[in-house]
Design a protein around this motif. Structure first.
Motif, short mmCIF file in Angstrom:
data_model
loop_
_atom_site.label_atom_id
_atom_site.label_comp_id
_atom_site.label_asym_id
_atom_site.label_seq_id
_atom_site.Cartn_x
_atom_site.Cartn_y
_atom_site.Cartn_z
N GLU A 137 20.01 10.09 28.30
CA GLU A 137 19.10 11.13 27.81
C GLU A 137 17.67 10.87 28.31
N LYS A 138 16.93 11.95 28.41
CA LYS A 138 15.52 11.88 28.81
C LYS A 138 14.67 12.38 27.64
N VAL A 139 13.71 11.55 27.20
CA VAL A 139 12.85 11.91 26.07
C VAL A 139 11.43 12.09 26.59
N THR A 140 10.84 13.24 26.31
CA THR A 140 9.47 13.51 26.74
C THR A 140 8.66 14.05 25.57
N LEU A 141 7.35 14.04 25.75
CA LEU A 141 6.41 14.56 24.75
C LEU A 141 5.75 15.83 25.27
N LYS A 142 5.58 16.81 24.40
CA LYS A 142 4.83 18.02 24.76
C LYS A 142 3.34 17.68 24.72
N ASN A 143 2.68 17.69 25.87
CA ASN A 143 1.28 17.25 25.88
C ASN A 143 0.35 18.22 25.16
N LYS A 144 0.84 19.44 24.87
CA LYS A 144 -0.02 20.39 24.15
C LYS A 144 -0.33 19.91 22.74
N ASP A 216 5.31 18.38 30.18
CA ASP A 216 6.03 17.38 29.38
C ASP A 216 5.68 16.01 29.93
N TRP A 217 5.21 15.12 29.06
CA TRP A 217 4.80 13.79 29.48
C TRP A 217 5.80 12.74 29.03
N SER A 218 5.90 11.69 29.80
CA SER A 218 6.62 10.52 29.34
C SER A 218 5.75 9.79 28.31
N TYR A 219 6.36 8.89 27.57
CA TYR A 219 5.57 8.09 26.62
C TYR A 219 4.54 7.24 27.36
N ARG A 220 4.87 6.77 28.55
CA ARG A 220 3.92 5.97 29.32
C ARG A 220 2.69 6.80 29.67
N GLN A 221 2.90 8.04 30.08
CA GLN A 221 1.76 8.92 30.38
C GLN A 221 0.93 9.18 29.14
N ALA A 222 1.60 9.42 28.01
CA ALA A 222 0.89 9.69 26.77
C ALA A 222 0.05 8.49 26.34
N LEU A 223 0.63 7.30 26.41
CA LEU A 223 -0.11 6.09 26.04
C LEU A 223 -1.34 5.91 26.93
N ASP A 224 -1.17 6.14 28.22
CA ASP A 224 -2.28 5.97 29.14
C ASP A 224 -3.40 6.98 28.85
#
Length: 305
Positions: A137-144, A216-224
């Motif tokens: 599975e692929k989990v992403t975050l909605k950056n909005k 849609d961002w990965s958790y790594r992108q969101a943390l950064d």
């Protein structure tokens, strides 16, 4: 009648550290601290005022669950007590993106929520084999929900700040206690990834705020991205946003303090339950540093300029 300092924990290791602190205080041999039931101790006759330290082990992890447990706690307390006499000190563990701050203690100045997103398959199952259970599975975050985006659909979820730590309230706890400030990302998942090599780049840098392409961002992108909000170290936990939203809803931000002990680094997640317990126990005196700072602030306020 003195203030009540409610120390709140969410897991067994955190609760054990607070109980060790209570035992330390009672067994100090100076006769200044007395047990008051199984979950409280009292500081009698300090400036002719009695202060109470209470421990609330809620055993509730996750932002929604933590907020629910807090709401239940408030419903069981007299409103005049929690609104007028109480401070709430949350003591717990956190992860970090920076190995160098592992085993350090921080006061949380602000918290951002990172949870709302999408769960999808890395690849669609073939028509002749529609069973997707074995496909990763692929989990992403909605950056909005994290930042302002173009095209704009919604305002991002608000970041929650804690005035006593930010220095915008009645005192600057970081300056008084010497404990450093951190910013926190609150999630509902155990994260074992660090920052990404190529952080998201805003389309516009502002003012009034940065704007990112809706994605849609990965958790790594969101943390950064969140790390760039300010220069404070970035921590990750599972309760701070729930705490912050309850505190804001009840106008208790001036009476709320979150202490976080960094017990593991995300990308090098080598922490164990035993190590977490030892870190939390080793940092337990930071709770009293906050309590004594709040007591001194109360004395100064009652004595006037």
């Amino acid at each position: 009648m003195g203030a009540i300092f409610n120390v709140v924990t969410f897991n067994e290791n955190e609760a054990s550290a607070v109980e060790d602190l209570f035992d330390d205080l009672v067994n100090s041999g100076r006769g200044l601290v007395l047990r008051s039931g199984s979950d409280s101790i009292k500081f009698p006759d300090i400036g002719k005022v009695v202060y109470t330290l209470r421990h609330h082990p809620l055993s509730s992890q996750g932002n929604v669950v933590a907020a629910t447990a807090l709401a239940q706690l408030f419903s069981e307390m007299a409103e005049s007590e929690w609104r007028d006499r109480s401070y709430f000190i949350f003591y717990g563990c956190a992860g970090t993106t920076d190995q160098s701050v592992k085993n350090s203690v921080f006061l949380v100045g602000s918290v951002t929520y990172a949870s709302l997103g999408t769960v999808d398959l890395f690849q669609k199952p073939a028509l002749e084999n529609p069973d997707a259970c074995a496909i990763p599975e692929k989990v992403t975050l909605k950056n909005k929900w994290l930042v302002h985006t173009d095209p704009r659909e919604v305002d991002p979820l608000p970041q929650v700040g804690f005035p006593l730590v930010l220095g915008t309230g009645a005192m600057d706890l970081c300056a008084v206690t010497g404990l450093p400030q951190a910013q926190t990302v609150a999630t509902d998942k155990v994260i074992k990834v660090g920052l990404c090599a190529n952080p998201p780049t805003p389309m516009l840098s502002g003012p009034p705020h940065r704007v990112y392409s809706k994605d849609d961002w990965s958790y790594r992108q969101a943390l950064d991205c969140i790390k760039s909000f300010n220069t404070a170290p970035l921590l990750i936990d599972m309760e701070s946003y729930g705490i912050g939203r309850i505190a804001k809803a009840l106008a208790l931000q001036q009476r709320t303090v979150i202490l976080r002990v960094v017990t593991d680094a995300l990308a090098d997640h080598t922490g164990s339950d035993t190590y977490q317990r030892a870190c939390l126990r080793g940092a337990r005196n930071s709770i009293m540093a906050v309590v004594m700072a709040l007591i001194e602030r109360g004395r100064m306020a009652s004595n006037g300029p």
